[in-house]
Motif scaffolding. Structure first.
Motif, mmCIF file in Angstrom:
data_model
loop_
_atom_site.group_PDB
_atom_site.id
_atom_site.type_symbol
_atom_site.label_atom_id
_atom_site.label_comp_id
_atom_site.label_asym_id
_atom_site.label_seq_id
_atom_site.Cartn_x
_atom_site.Cartn_y
_atom_site.Cartn_z
ATOM 1 N N TYR A 247 27.700 41.211 64.022
ATOM 2 C CA TYR A 247 27.002 40.111 64.951
ATOM 3 C C TYR A 247 26.287 39.245 64.269
ATOM 4 C CZ TYR A 247 24.526 37.350 68.558
ATOM 5 O OH TYR A 247 23.947 36.528 69.189
ATOM 6 N N GLU A 248 26.865 37.949 64.106
ATOM 7 C CA GLU A 248 26.017 36.930 63.425
ATOM 8 C C GLU A 248 24.891 36.164 64.241
ATOM 9 O OE1 GLU A 248 28.671 34.448 60.718
ATOM 10 O OE2 GLU A 248 27.321 32.738 61.300
ATOM 11 N N CYS A 249 23.666 36.366 64.192
ATOM 12 C CA CYS A 249 22.776 35.769 65.095
ATOM 13 C C CYS A 249 22.845 34.255 65.002
ATOM 14 C CB CYS A 249 21.318 36.068 64.656
ATOM 15 S SG CYS A 249 20.270 35.258 65.512
ATOM 16 N N PRO A 250 22.952 33.589 66.265
ATOM 17 C CA PRO A 250 23.201 31.903 66.199
ATOM 18 C C PRO A 250 22.056 31.390 65.584
ATOM 19 C CG PRO A 250 23.122 32.845 68.483
ATOM 20 C CD PRO A 250 23.094 34.104 67.458
ATOM 21 N N HIS A 251 20.771 31.590 65.639
ATOM 22 C CA HIS A 251 19.544 31.220 65.173
ATOM 23 C C HIS A 251 19.250 31.592 63.666
ATOM 24 C CE1 HIS A 251 18.919 30.799 69.575
ATOM 25 N NE2 HIS A 251 19.208 32.229 69.699
ATOM 26 N N CYS A 252 19.316 32.625 63.348
ATOM 27 C CA CYS A 252 18.913 32.957 62.054
ATOM 28 C C CYS A 252 20.167 33.132 61.085
ATOM 29 C CB CYS A 252 17.818 34.218 62.185
ATOM 30 S SG CYS A 252 18.545 35.502 62.167
ATOM 31 N N GLY A 253 21.209 33.477 61.710
ATOM 32 C CA GLY A 253 22.483 33.739 60.677
ATOM 33 C C GLY A 253 22.652 35.235 60.235
ATOM 34 N N GLU A 254 21.409 35.910 60.454
ATOM 35 C CA GLU A 254 21.463 37.270 60.130
ATOM 36 C C GLU A 254 22.678 38.224 60.643
ATOM 37 O OE1 GLU A 254 18.890 41.582 59.902
ATOM 38 O OE2 GLU A 254 18.222 39.742 60.988
#
Ligand SMILES: Nc1ncnc2c1ncn2[C@@H]1O[C@H](COP(=O)(O)OP(=O)(O)O)[C@@H](O)[C@H]1O
Ligand SMILES: [Mg+2]
Length: 322
Positions: A247-254
């Motif tokens: 899962y790619e966090c839409p906010h931090c890209g983590e």
């Protein structure tokens, strides 16, 4: 008996009616061998056997075999999964688009009788196919992919509860539709590994199957069952796709791995199948899909994973044995 008849009789037990134009001139025998449908190995074996038999005949010192093969017809690629909700339809739609971008003339078949979602994914919801000469005319999606879905055949809002034979009939009509010059049909199969799936596979004989799974153990167990089903029907597995891998966090890209990652590749290795690639779990894929704009139709970051998998499938399709 002419020389030609004598030589033809000698090779007939091995040539399976595939030899034509046999001639003998100045010790040189020549013939045309139709190798349509044979694998590379089978071709070489048959050619070798024919040469050996002819060379053992009186008056033959040289043999020339010209191999011909009918152009490959339309091939069906099945996209299957052991269970629903793993992204089978999402993968099927995006692969159809990515394979079209590679130059294949692609049609999309939605055989999912339990939850046909291609009309939504490909923005053709609510449309009804026309028929001509008793053949269905596929609906053209805004992305240039002709398609037909079980969802296009059912009345809008009607709960779809096809029973086995009815489902088989509807699918037969879809496959036999007027696909024009399409050379590749991508079929979104119903999830599961029961009789409905098996009889569809046996009847339509896909050229190969792509198996979609998420990395969880449970999904993988079901994927294994799906592979057994294709094996039972003699359909080769092109390879496995891991969906919703990280899962790619839409906010931090983590990137985090809610379902784990790498499990599908490991399973492919164990079972001796190719691993075709990994698609991350992203919000963009879900919102674009829901909006009838599959990512592979564009060139955003999400498209790359699908295009890479399509390239692997194209490689498989371009091997002479397939
Ligand atoms: N890689 C992904 N990232 C985010 N959402 C996804 C991804 N793959 C599928 N989905 C979403 O998950 C849901 C189920 O996907 P779908 O393709 O319909 O699964 P299936 O056909 O296996 O039942 C849909 O809402 C879809 O948009
Ligand atoms: Mg689906």
């Amino acid at each position: 008996m002419t020389d030609q008849d004598r030589l033809l009789a000698a090779i007939s037990p091995i040539a399976e009616g595939r030899a034509a134009g046999l001639r003998l001139a100045e010790g040189r025998a020549s013939l045309i061998l139709d190798v349509t449908g044979l694998s590379g190995d089978e071709r070489l074996k048959m050619e070798g056997a024919i040469k050996a038999v002819l060379l053992a005949q009186d008056g033959v010192s040289e043999v020339r075999v010209a191999m011909t093969s009918e152009k490959k017809g339309r091939r069906l690629i099945a996209v299957g999964s052991g269970k629903g909700g793993v992204g089978k339809s999402t993968v099927a739609a995006n692969l159809a688009l990515a394979l079209k971008a590679l130059g294949f003339r692609v049609g999309l078949v939605d055989a999912d009788i339990y939850g046909p979602s291609q009309p939504r994914l490909m923005a053709t919801e609510g449309q009804r196919p026309q028929a001509e000469d008793k053949k269905l005319i596929p609906i053209m999606s805004p992305h240039g992919i002709p398609m037909l879905s079980m969802g296009h055949l059912a009345k809008p809002g009607q709960a779809i509860a096809w029973r086995g034979p009815m489902a088989g009939n509807a699918l037969g009509q879809i496959i036999d539709a007027d696909w024009g010059d399409a050379d590749l049909l991508i079929a979104d199969l119903p999830p599961g590994t029961g009789d409905v799936q098996l009889s569809m596979i046996q009847k339509q004989k896909p050229a190969g199957a792509v198996i979609v799974s998420t990395p969880q153990d449970l999904a993988l167990m079901d994927a294994t069952r799906a592979m057994d089903l294709f094996a039972q029907a003699g359909v080769p597995i092109i390879g496995l796709v891991e969906n919703m891998a990280g899962y790619e966090c839409p906010h931090c890209g983590e990137v985090s791995d809610p379902f784990g990652a790498g499990g599908v590749q490991a399973a492919a290795n164990v079972m001796g199948h190719d691993f075709l690639g990994r698609i991350p779990l992203t919000l963009a894929i879900r919102t674009a899909s829901d909006a009838g704009q599959p990512p592979a139709a564009g060139d955003g970051a999400e498209a790359a994973a699908f295009h890479a998998i399509a390239a692997r499938i194209a490689e498989w399709l371009n091997q002479p044995a397939h």
